[in-house]
Design an enzyme around this catalytic site. Structure first.
Site, PDB file in Angstrom:
ATOM      1  N   GLU A 158       0.745  -1.229   0.006  1.00 54.51           N
ATOM      2  CA  GLU A 158       0.048  -0.151   0.118  1.00 54.51           C
ATOM      3  C   GLU A 158       0.916   1.350  -0.063  1.00 54.51           C
ATOM      4  O   GLU A 158       0.664   2.288   0.670  1.00 54.51           O
ATOM      5  CB  GLU A 158      -1.117   0.140   1.102  1.00 54.51           C
ATOM      6  CG  GLU A 158      -1.931  -1.324   1.156  1.00 54.51           C
ATOM      7  CD  GLU A 158      -2.800  -1.360   2.338  1.00 54.51           C
ATOM      8  OE1 GLU A 158      -2.751  -0.390   3.395  1.00 54.51           O
ATOM      9  OE2 GLU A 158      -3.402  -2.639   2.487  1.00 54.51           O
ATOM     10  N   ASN A 201       1.890  -5.181  -2.950  1.00 53.68           N
ATOM     11  CA  ASN A 201       0.463  -5.549  -2.681  1.00 53.68           C
ATOM     12  C   ASN A 201      -0.340  -4.308  -2.527  1.00 53.68           C
ATOM     13  O   ASN A 201       0.386  -3.275  -1.830  1.00 53.68           O
ATOM     14  CB  ASN A 201       0.558  -6.636  -1.586  1.00 53.68           C
ATOM     15  CG  ASN A 201      -0.884  -7.021  -1.131  1.00 53.68           C
ATOM     16  OD1 ASN A 201      -1.420  -7.872  -2.235  1.00 53.68           O
ATOM     17  ND2 ASN A 201      -1.342  -6.800   0.138  1.00 53.68           N
ATOM     18  N   HIS A 237     -10.587  -6.386  -2.285  1.00 56.14           N
ATOM     19  CA  HIS A 237     -11.822  -6.079  -1.056  1.00 56.14           C
ATOM     20  C   HIS A 237     -13.127  -5.329  -1.691  1.00 56.14           C
ATOM     21  O   HIS A 237     -12.705  -4.101  -2.319  1.00 56.14           O
ATOM     22  CB  HIS A 237     -11.271  -5.050  -0.167  1.00 56.14           C
ATOM     23  CG  HIS A 237     -10.106  -5.654   0.698  1.00 56.14           C
ATOM     24  ND1 HIS A 237     -10.345  -6.987   1.580  1.00 56.14           N
ATOM     25  CD2 HIS A 237      -8.916  -5.375   1.068  1.00 56.14           C
ATOM     26  CE1 HIS A 237      -9.301  -7.219   2.066  1.00 56.14           C
ATOM     27  NE2 HIS A 237      -8.410  -6.350   1.959  1.00 56.14           N
ATOM     28  N   GLU A 266      -6.263 -10.702  -0.973  1.00 61.21           N
ATOM     29  CA  GLU A 266      -6.949 -10.479   0.268  1.00 61.21           C
ATOM     30  C   GLU A 266      -8.668 -10.184  -0.276  1.00 61.21           C
ATOM     31  O   GLU A 266      -9.218  -9.763   0.354  1.00 61.21           O
ATOM     32  CB  GLU A 266      -6.744  -9.145   0.959  1.00 61.21           C
ATOM     33  CG  GLU A 266      -5.199  -9.106   1.324  1.00 61.21           C
ATOM     34  CD  GLU A 266      -4.745  -7.740   1.848  1.00 61.21           C
ATOM     35  OE1 GLU A 266      -5.530  -7.026   2.431  1.00 61.21           O
ATOM     36  OE2 GLU A 266      -3.698  -7.489   1.962  1.00 61.21           O
ATOM     37  N   ASP A 268     -12.372 -10.598  -0.431  1.00 67.29           N
ATOM     38  CA  ASP A 268     -13.688 -10.728   0.317  1.00 67.29           C
ATOM     39  C   ASP A 268     -14.733  -9.712  -0.532  1.00 67.29           C
ATOM     40  O   ASP A 268     -14.310  -8.545  -0.932  1.00 67.29           O
ATOM     41  CB  ASP A 268     -13.720 -10.217   1.508  1.00 67.29           C
ATOM     42  CG  ASP A 268     -13.107  -8.956   2.048  1.00 67.29           C
ATOM     43  OD1 ASP A 268     -12.690  -8.081   1.190  1.00 67.29           O
ATOM     44  OD2 ASP A 268     -12.654  -8.845   3.233  1.00 67.29           O
TER      45      ASP A 268
END
Ligand code: 9MR
Length: 451
Positions: A158, A201, A237, A266, A268
């Site tokens: 990030e 990432n 996400h 990650e 979801d």
């Protein structure tokens, strides 16, 4: 115990780890498909974020061990967890996850070495020269401890700002060391564990946009100058404000075309039922369509422990029951469900989900009352429900909780907020406050419909 001793003892167990991996692979060939075995059939891994403090919960561990072929420690490898004071490395929780994964023949993704968040305050207090040393020492300390045991490391996480600028995010590393900190971190990481894939990432880089363009340009530059980078992680996400982008596959492909692997790191997706299932299908299909998309990780085993638990974004509900999204992912991976599992894809009974709604008055006063509607799933698990409540003409609703209402005259149609998914026979409910406006009559609750 010193770091060196821990490192040697971890390496000494490597032979045992390889043996466990073979045993796990042999078992899965005979069993019904799982996420891990179906993904393996496509040459991919299927992983999940894991929290060390849940490993002692039998259902958590059983679901993890049965379904997943890779784990990412959700918080246990972050800087605040591993080096809370300078040079004071602690690996107890991270070791627990790595040991568990290895005993099950699972791969481990390392998350994460250099990140502005979950950073102990001592790091931010260092001057530039000290900070550079501390960053490199942190990378060497953590990667050295797990040398040879980590499939992929999120080396930098990030580092870019959201929004249209494509600029770097302010952090102690960016502010004191400048753009070059990312490159330096990757070079240090390569030397620390040459066998690990080194990943950058980030989030909101899943589609083509200013932020992903900036990351793309950085990766392109790294490849052209020989800076060691092997992969880019797309956190993925998603929710209604940030849906699966229509150019998701295209974006993964353009990074792959730079000569790096891509991983969904990650995943979801908030929601429930068939809409959530369709979104998951889209993500899995995008990864399968890109040769260099080597695997997917969902950000948790069960909705109840998700960082966004209110949005029920994962594949297993709070009772570890498989959701429609699970069936969709398994199907997209080419897996077939267990005929003994009433919730598997294409199993008998699909489409016959039912529920009942019952009403009680739970509080009463001169000018108003509270009502509660209990929703109970029938003999099949359900992923969503709808109930109607018709109020006597004079009455009006002033509040409603644990449900999402839409009002048409005096008829309220209520759908779930966080509580759509129910195991067979399980109950949830919503409550509301009514102003009587002179009428004490009870509302009428209509038929409950389930999906
Ligand atoms: O899921 C993690 C949650 O338990 C932590 O409280 C949070 C702290 O920042 O980090 C969450 O994981 C994040 C991941 O490390 C990086 N990408 C975003 C994830 C969700 O916030």
């Amino acid at each position: 115990m010193s770091m060196t001793v821990r490192r040697l003892s971890r390496a000494a167990t490597a032979g045992l780890v390889a043996a466990a991996a073979l045993t796990a692979a042999a078992h899965s060939a005979e069993a019904a498909d799982t996420l891990g075995s179906a993904a393996a059939g496509q040459g991919r891994y299927f992983g999940t974020a894991v929290a060390a403090n849940h490993l002692g919960e039998a259902d958590y561990a059983a679901t993890l061990d049965r379904e997943f072929s890779s784990v990412t420690p959700e918080n246990e490898m972050k800087w605040d967890a591993t080096e809370p004071s300078r040079g004071g490395f602690t690996f107890t929780s991270a070791d627990r996850i790595v040991d568990h994964a290895q005993s099950q023949g699972m791969d481990v993704r390392g998350h994460t070495l250099v990140w502005h968040s979950q950073l102990p305050s001592w790091v931010g207090q260092l001057g530039a020269s000290d900070l550079r040393t501390a960053m490199n020492d942190h990378i060497k300390g953590l990667m050295g401890h797990y040398k040879g045991e980590i499939h992929s490391w999120d080396v930098v996480n990030e580092a870019f700002q959201d929004g249209g600028s494509g600029a770097r995010r302010s952090s102690p590393f960016q502010d004191k060391l400048g753009d070059g900190f990312i490159e330096e971190a990757f070079r240090t990481a390569r030397a620390a564990d040459p066998a690990a894939k080194l990943c950058y990432n980030d989030y909101n880089t899943d589609g083509v946009n200013a932020k992903s363009n900036a990351v793309y340009n950085m990766v392109k530059d790294f490849k052209s100058r020989g800076v060691p980078i092997d992969c880019v992680g797309f956190q993925s996400h998603f929710n209604s404000n940030s849906p699966v982008p229509s150019d998701y596959r295209q974006n993964l492909q353009r990074f792959a075309d730079l000569g790096v692997d891509v991983q969904i790191t990650e995943l979801d997706i908030e929601g429930s039922g068939s809409a959530q299932a369709a979104d998951y299908t889209e993500v899995v299909e995008a990864c399968l369509a890109v040769d260099r998309c080597t695997g997917m990780t969902v950000w948790g085993v069960t909705d109840k422990y998700s960082w966004r638990s209110g949005g029920t974004p994962l594949l297993f509900d709070g009772n570890y029951d498989e959701k429609p999204a699970y069936d969709a992912v398994l199907s997209a991976l080419g897996g077939s469900g267990d005929p003994g599992d009433p919730d598997g894809p294409g199993d008998p009974g699909d489409g016959t989900a039912t529920c009942t709604a019952t009403y009680t008055r739970t509080a009463d006063w001169n000018s108003g009352y509270n009502g509660q509607v209990t929703i109970t799933a029938g003999s099949e698990p359900i992923s969503s429900w709808t109930a109607t409540v018709t109020l006597p003409a004079q009455q009006s609703v002033s509040a409603l909780w644990n449900g999402t209402p839409s009002l048409n005259g005096n008829v309220m149609t209520v759908r779930p907020s966080w509580n759509g998914t129910l195991a067979a026979g399980a109950s949830t409910g919503f409550g509301f406050t009514v102003a009587k406006n002179g009428s004490d009559a009870a509302p009428t609750v209509g038929t409950c419909t389930a999906s």
